[in-house]
Design a protein around this motif. Structure first.
Motif: not given
Length: 527
Positions: A387-399
């Motif tokens: 359910q989680y995504w490693v590419k979210s680590l460096n997507d420049n987004r902090v929701p």
């Protein structure tokens, strides 16, 4: 001979004049009322995808329709606040263009063309989810819409109604006032699925068909000539790989196509990397009732977790219409309609749909930043739960209120590991002197369940001889959960790779997960 004798008809009496006047006046009044009932549109110039991107109106679950070489796109309106993870949708809206082009063009936006409880007396307010308008064999326009039934004993109260109008823009009137045409109780014997996402197709012979369903359940019926009554037995489809929701039926030549949102997830999936994403896949059949054969994926994941599409031909060019989270202030529950060219491979039999290339409007030049993590490839030494995504680590987004694919996490229930290692790798050596990590948590510090803040963490770099070495940090690594974490400065390094080693909260054999929204790798100066 008198002038009266020359006339073969007697002059109208006063009463006849009065009747003619009243009839004409009534016609004018009815025309005026119909005109007033039509929604007012606002014309704007789009400069690319999403079609309307300024955040004034969000739009989702698009359903295209072509009338007189003009493209109409029906969409629900997303109204959720930025920090609320919920589908708040109270109305349907329409986008209209006589010369659609994904790179930009003139559109007219008609908000609020219909609301569930205004069109269907038996429906509650809200849940204006994915609907579709088709033109019937009688020239009228039929709106098929999933709504919530007000008085229902069904375990799931979603139901599909049908309304009719003389124009795609309405006004729409319930074509089946006695209630929904599809629900868990109609037609008999009913079903136990969630009855949403209708797609309707009128074939060349005038016969109409409806498909609907979600959560992996796809059903279909033929419709009677009234466009509001099902005919015969239900068709249950189970052959479309990864089907989740959002079916779209259409025809090209002699082949029937079923587009749909799929989420067969996994690291090697042709569709989605996580279980919270969706791609658009399709199948084909030689009959509108199937059987359906899976043919492949045509649209990869978009910036919203959900994906919903429809396809039409306008002036000889096919387009795929879908939604994203790319508008200003957009998000998973603040989506916006986009569209791109759909191309065919006619060397295949049946003709295949080529993979869609997503396009976006021109973006402003990025602001210089010390964070060069987005230039790296992110990976996890541990297996990342689906359910989680490693590419979210460096997507420049902090929701503020993220869904699982918006952050990386090690949480795996009772199997959550004590230690986790995240890695950034660049194609060539970079210079760094600091780092920052933004954590996600849903449990207090020290907890051994859920996702608490980590117990500790540190960063290492790959040195000149190819071994891992700790950076010389000048302050302690913070573990506080905040969207504005402190920078951890360290002695300047040159490397092609760094890694973060994280220790989870807990003890013994029971540990919580570690959640990371963003991990920044900071250069000495902005780039």
């Amino acid at each position: 001979m008198s002038s009266t004798a020359l006339n073969t008809k007697a002059a109208p009496s006063y009463c006849q004049y009065q009747w003619m006047f009243c009839t004409a006046f009534s016609t004018l009044v009815l025309h005026a009322l119909a005109t007033l009932a039509q929604p007012r549109g606002t014309t704007f110039q789009s400069i690319g995808n999403p079609i309307l991107a300024d955040g004034s109106y969000y739009s989702a679950d698009p359903a295209p329709l072509v009338v007189n070489n003009t493209l109409y796109i029906l969409a629900g309106r997303d109204e959720a606040p930025p920090d609320q993870n919920n589908f708040i949708m109270n109305e349907w809206q329409m986008f209209v263009s006589a010369s659609p082009n994904p790179t930009g063009g003139q559109w007219t936006h008609y908000p609020g063309i219909a609301r569930p409880n205004s069109v269907f007396a038996w429906a509650l307010q809200g849940t204006a989810y994915a609907a579709q308008i088709v033109q019937g064999r009688n020239g009228k326009f039929y709106l098929y819409a999933p709504v919530t039934e007000a008085n229902s004993r069904n375990s799931d109260r979603f139901a599909i109604g049908v309304a009719v109008a003389d124009s795609p823009l309405g006004p729409y009137k319930d074509a089946h006032p006695s209630g929904p045409i599809l629900s868990q109780s109609v037609p008999a014997p009913g079903n136990n699925i969630q009855n949403i996402d209708p797609t309707v197709f009128v074939d060349d012979d005038g016969k109409a068909y409806v498909y609907y369903g979600t959560f992996g359940q796809l059903r279909g019926y033929e419709l009677a000539s009234d466009m509001a009554t099902t005919v015969g037995s239900v068709t249950t489809v189970s052959s479309l790989t990864g089907f989740f929701e959002a079916p779209w039926i259409m025809k090209r030549g002699s082949t029937y196509y079923m587009l749909y949102a799929a989420n067969n997830a996994g690291p090697n999936s042709p569709c989605t990397p996580t279980s919270s994403h969706a791609c658009i896949a399709y199948g084909t059949a030689s009959s509108p009732r199937g059987p359906w054969t899976f043919r492949g994926v045509i649209l990869g994941i978009v910036s919203s977790t959900t994906s919903h599409s429809g396809a039409v031909e306008v002036n000889g060019q096919w387009y795929l219409v879908y939604h994203t989270a790319d508008a200003q202030g957009g998000g998973h529950f603040r989506r916006s309609v986009a569209f791109d060219e759909l191309r065919w491979d006619d060397t295949q039999s049946p003709p295949h749909i080529n993979r869609i290339t997503q396009t976006k409007r021109a973006q402003p030049n990025p602001v210089p930043t010390r964070n060069i993590a987005p230039k790296a490839s992110a990976s996890s030494v541990n297996t990342t739960p689906i359910q989680y995504w490693v590419k979210s680590l460096n997507d420049n987004r902090v929701p503020t209120n993220p869904l699982p694919p918006d952050y990386w996490c090690s949480y795996d229930g009772n199997n959550s590991p004590k230690m986790s290692t995240l890695v950034y790798t660049w194609d060539s050596a970079v210079t760094l002197n600091g780092t920052r990590m933004t954590f996600f948590a849903d449990q207090p510090a020290g907890s051994n369940i859920g996702v608490p803040p980590p117990a500790s963490w540190y960063v290492e770099y790959l040195n000149a001889v190819g071994t891992w070495e700790k950076v010389a940090n000048t302050i302690a690594y913070p573990v506080a959960v905040t969207n504005s974490p402190r920078e951890v400065p360290f002695k300047q390094i040159s490397t092609k790779s760094i890694r973060a080693v994280l220790t989870a909260s807990g003890s013994g054999n029971q540990f919580g997960g570690v959640g990371v929204k963003e991990w920044e790798a900071l250069a000495p100066t902005a780039q």
